[in-house]
Design a protein around this motif. Structure first.
Motif, PDB file in Angstrom:
ATOM      1  N   THR A 110       0.835  -1.198   0.000  1.00  0.00           N
ATOM      2  CA  THR A 110       0.000   0.000   0.000  1.00  0.00           C
ATOM      3  C   THR A 110       0.874   1.255   0.000  1.00  0.00           C
ATOM      4  N   GLY A 165      -2.089   5.234  -1.848  1.00  0.00           N
ATOM      5  CA  GLY A 165      -1.576   3.933  -1.449  1.00  0.00           C
ATOM      6  C   GLY A 165      -1.961   2.818  -2.407  1.00  0.00           C
ATOM      7  N   GLY A 166      -2.686   3.156  -3.457  1.00  0.00           N
ATOM      8  CA  GLY A 166      -3.120   2.139  -4.417  1.00  0.00           C
ATOM      9  C   GLY A 166      -2.434   2.233  -5.761  1.00  0.00           C
ATOM     10  N   TYR A 169      -1.478  -1.069  -7.645  1.00  0.00           N
ATOM     11  CA  TYR A 169      -2.664  -1.868  -7.964  1.00  0.00           C
ATOM     12  C   TYR A 169      -3.541  -1.128  -8.958  1.00  0.00           C
ATOM     13  N   SER A 208      -6.381  -9.310   1.224  1.00  0.00           N
ATOM     14  CA  SER A 208      -5.746  -8.278   2.050  1.00  0.00           C
ATOM     15  C   SER A 208      -4.562  -8.842   2.824  1.00  0.00           C
ATOM     16  N   ARG A 211      -1.762  -8.795   0.434  1.00  0.00           N
ATOM     17  CA  ARG A 211      -1.385  -7.420   0.110  1.00  0.00           C
ATOM     18  C   ARG A 211      -0.582  -6.777   1.236  1.00  0.00           C
ATOM     19  N   LEU A 212      -0.900  -7.161   2.476  1.00  0.00           N
ATOM     20  CA  LEU A 212      -0.278  -6.547   3.648  1.00  0.00           C
ATOM     21  C   LEU A 212       0.823  -7.424   4.238  1.00  0.00           C
TER      22      LEU A 212
END
Length: 270
Positions: A110, A165-166, A169, A208, A211-212
């Motif tokens: 992110t 933060g995207g 993506y 998520s 992603r994190l």
């Protein structure tokens, strides 16, 4: 022949809808080892399709195949050699393909653009864009030969609006959206139907979390306080509806959000 199938997951009290039986029709679903890809595989199998469930994790595909009757087809869609082998297997065993559902994808990180990590951006581009391109390119001749082939690409609300933060993506999903629009124009003369489904907030086991970087607490906070985020089954239902429609009906772009997500920048939390 018509068959009745549940519109929702088995633990709901929802009604049933009647769809034509798709017995004898062949679908390839990527990302089938988890989340929306797994749910789409289950839904299409219930609708009578013969489904090749595609992902890298063979053991998960084997379990899914035992439960649903899908055909486990381990493949890394970022590998040209593996995609070619998958195409040869499907066409060798079935002689045709009716629908390709490109569900596989994902996000990493992110970070703001100022702090972007090359490896995260490159991974997102490989999986979301190049992977979609490679497997679509591989099956297009057979989809054209079918006369009524369908390609469904799962993009994201992130393909329509940028957000802090995207960036990585957003960039990958904007590119996948552009690929999908171009493909629809290019394949219209071949009667290949091209569908795009763009979900907003979907609560799946891994999106998520991956992603994190595996931080379970941070992943849980993504959904904290959100009344009824979408589920994988919700999105799979939309995908199945799109490919089960009569072929002359094309859902060019379906944006699917929970009611609590009025826009990408407005998400209600209790």
């Amino acid at each position: 022949m018509l068959v009745s199938v549940s519109t929702m997951s088995p633990d709901t009290n929802a009604g049933e809808r009647t769809v034509p039986s798709h017995a004898g029709e062949i679908a390839v679903v990527t990302g089938a080892s988890t989340g929306i890809g797994e749910a789409a595989t289950r839904r299409l199998c219930a609708d009578g399709w013969t489904v090749y469930a595609v992902a890298r994790r063979a053991e998960r595909l084997d379990a899914l195949a035992r439960e649903t009757g899908a055909i486990a087809a381990p493949c890394d869609i970022t590998s040209e050699a593996e995609v070619t082998a998958l195409r040869d297997r499907v066409l060798g065993e079935q002689g045709r393909i009716d629908a390709l559902l490109n569900i596989s994808g994902g996000a990493r990180g992110t970070d703001w653009v100022a702090d972007a990590k090359d490896e995260d951006w490159e991974w997102m581009y490989r999986v979301n864009v190049l992977g979609t391109m490679r497997i679509t390119r591989a099956f297009l001749p057979a989809l054209r030969a079918n006369g009524q082939g369908t390609v469904l690409n799962l993009t994201s609300l992130a393909s329509q609006r940028g957000y802090e933060g995207g960036g990585g993506y957003n960039a990958a999903k904007f590119a996948q959206h552009g690929l999908t629009e171009a493909l629809r124009l290019e394949e219209a003369e071949h009667n290949v139907r091209v569908v795009e489904v763009a979900p907003g907030l979907v609560h799946t086991p891994e999106f998520s979390l991956m992603r994190l970087g595996g931080d379970a607490e941070a992943a849980a906070r993504v959904y904290a306080g959100v009344r009824e985020p979408l589920t994988a089954e919700d999105v799979a239902e939309v995908c199945a509806f799109a490919v089960n429609l009569p072929h002359h009906v094309n859902l060019d772009l379906v944006t699917v959000k929970p009611v609590a997500q009025a826009a990408i920048h407005k998400l209600l939390r209790e």
